[in-house]
Design an enzyme around this catalytic site. Structure first.
Site, short mmCIF file in Angstrom:
data_model
loop_
_atom_site.label_atom_id
_atom_site.label_comp_id
_atom_site.label_asym_id
_atom_site.label_seq_id
_atom_site.Cartn_x
_atom_site.Cartn_y
_atom_site.Cartn_z
CG HIS A 313 31.80 -37.34 -10.16
ND1 HIS A 313 33.14 -37.15 -10.36
CD2 HIS A 313 31.19 -37.08 -11.33
CE1 HIS A 313 33.33 -36.78 -11.61
NE2 HIS A 313 32.17 -36.73 -12.22
CG ASP A 371 24.56 -37.34 -15.74
OD1 ASP A 371 24.42 -36.53 -16.65
OD2 ASP A 371 25.50 -38.14 -15.68
#
Ligand code: ACO
Length: 437
Positions: A313, A371
């Protein structure tokens, strides 16, 4: 609190070529890193700053969401995501995003009532759907349908009028589940289901997804709760690509429905909201636990473009707090559905274990993101892979519209207009067509 400039906090930049120095104020927010206010930099120095991907650039002041990526902290209006996901429903979080405070009981009832009365789409919107191929990706359909709503609410909408902005915000949050569910219904050739005003937000969405006019459909309350939590986890995430897209589009004074359509387009990419779809495809491609090593090896290979989807991320250099809640919700949903053995979940858990012990992932601080587990939950709930990102868009509409409102209200708001480092041809003489080689 407004971003504060503190008198003795400055940064001095020296140009070693000319020997000149310029001093810029540092600004402090309520928490998080200070920023250097370089608004006068070009005027002072004749130079631009260069920051592709905006890794060191703050584009705005905001009071909505705070992330500490090193510690794995996510706050909305000061409340930890863990507490909101545990105790609130999605409507309360949406109210919080828009208004800055959690609602009291009366405010919550009124907000839910007001949202409910905007869930229907103009009947004309029906015909837009039939213009799409049945196999069109639902994100393409959503992008088109939301953009098209700007045609319905344009002349009547003055974005500088707070009441008009409020109605536009309610309309977007209320109608987006209908738009998403209809994109799904259209893809499978079933009749569209109209929203039901006696159901909560997540429950109503599941109703529009799975009910048919032929028989009664009862939404499973555990699945509705899980969906509600998933929506909360995706509601906002500071100035990410899609939110920045909404702000940039909106900075010109554009219609908010068109701005949200731009956000949907940005979210669609596999490096952003499309990752949940990519994770599931990757887990299927891995196929069995004994193949995990091979894929981890590929992810580490500089000459291979393959990446572990659902890992890494831009901001979190620690476990994404949403991924932790998502992993727990995933187990709850599977238990509720009586799914004891889920091959994909087994692969995902083993992949996570291996990656978290691997030096490459440790050194690069690559952890599972939101996710990583969401696709497994969605699949268990019977949501097709192509609907994963539309669900994300549905939830994120609340964050997008809260950020859009904040931007319009900000007296510092200017049209967004980055500059560039030009490396193309300098001025040259035009060559007529016939003389070109
Ligand atoms: N697998 C393997 N290596 C990775 C991964 C990954 N998933 N993610 C990053 N890396 C490596 C990169 O190769 C790079 O290595 P290098 O320094 O040797 O060149 C390093 O880690 C840093 O990666 P960047 O791409 O520079 O980091 P950035 O912050 O720009 O990217 C991103 C973040 C796009 C999320 C990236 O980690 C990624 O592609 N992840 C997979 C896709 C994904 O899951 N996206 C969902 C994001 S969450 C969301 O949008 C809700």
């Amino acid at each position: 609190m407004k971003g504060m400039t503190v008198a003795n906090k400055t940064v001095t930049i020296t140009d070693n070529e000319s020997g000149k120095s310029w001093t810029y104020p540092k600004m402090s927010g309520s928490t998080g890193p200070d920023v250097v206010d370089i608004r006068k930099f070009y005027a002072d120095t004749g130079m631009f700053t260069f920051d592709p991907g905006f890794t060191s650039t703050g584009s705005c002041e905001s009071k909505i969401t705070y992330i500490d990526g090193d510690k794995g902290v996510l706050l909305h209006r000061g409340y930890a995501i863990e507490e909101l996901a545990e105790n609130c429903n999605f409507e309360e979080v949406a109210y919080l995003m828009l208004n800055g405070e959690l609602p009291n009981e009366a405010q919550k009832d009124k907000f839910e009532h007001d949202l409910t009365y905007h869930t229907m789409l103009h009947e004309q919107v029906h015909s837009f759907y039939s213009g799409f191929r049945r196999d069109a990706h639902p994100m393409a359909v959503m992008c088109g349908a939301v953009g098209a709503l700007s045609a319905f609410y344009h002349d009547s909408l003055d974005i500088n009028n707070p009441e008009h902005r409020k109605i536009a915000s309610y309309r977007l949050i209320a109608k987006i589940p209908t738009i998403a569910a209809w994109a799904f219904k259209y893809s499978i050739g079933q009749p569209f289901m109209y929203p039901r005003n006696d159901l909560g937000y997540a429950e109503n969405f599941l109703h529009m997804m799975y009910a048919t006019p032929c028989e009664d459909y009862q939404v499973n309350p555990i699945l509705a709760k899980a969906m509600d939590r998933i929506l909360i986890l995706h509601a906002d995430h500071e100035q990410n690509a899609s939110t920045s897209t909404v702000r940039l589009a909106g900075s010109s004074g554009a219609n908010p429905f068109a701005c949200i359509a731009a956000g949907i387009a940005s979210l669609w990419g596999p490096a952003h909201g499309g990752a949940n779809e990519a994770v599931l495809n990757m887990l299927k491609e891995i196929g069995s636990k004994d193949k995990i090593g091979e894929f981890v090896k590929r992810a580490k290979d500089k000459n291979d473009t393959f990446r572990l989807m659902g890992f890494g991320h831009r901001v979190y250099k620690n476990y994404d707090p949403r991924a932790r809640i998502m992993s727990r919700t995933c187990h709850e949903v599977l238990v509720e559905l009586g799914i004891k053995d889920n091959a994909l979940l087994d692969i995902a858990m083993e992949l996570e274990r291996i990656a978290l012990e691997d030096d490459y992932f440790i050194q690069k601080k690559l952890y599972p993101n939101v996710d990583f587990y969401s696709g497994i939950i969605f699949q268990a709930m019977g949501i097709p892979v192509t609907m994963f990102t539309p669900l994300f868009a549905l939830a994120r509409t609340t964050g997008w519209i809260a950020q859009w409102n904040e931007m319009i209200e900000d007296p510092q708001n200017k049209i967004g207009r980055p500059r560039q480092l030009y490396t193309g041809q300098t001025v040259r003489k035009y060559v007529p067509l016939k003389k070109r080689k």
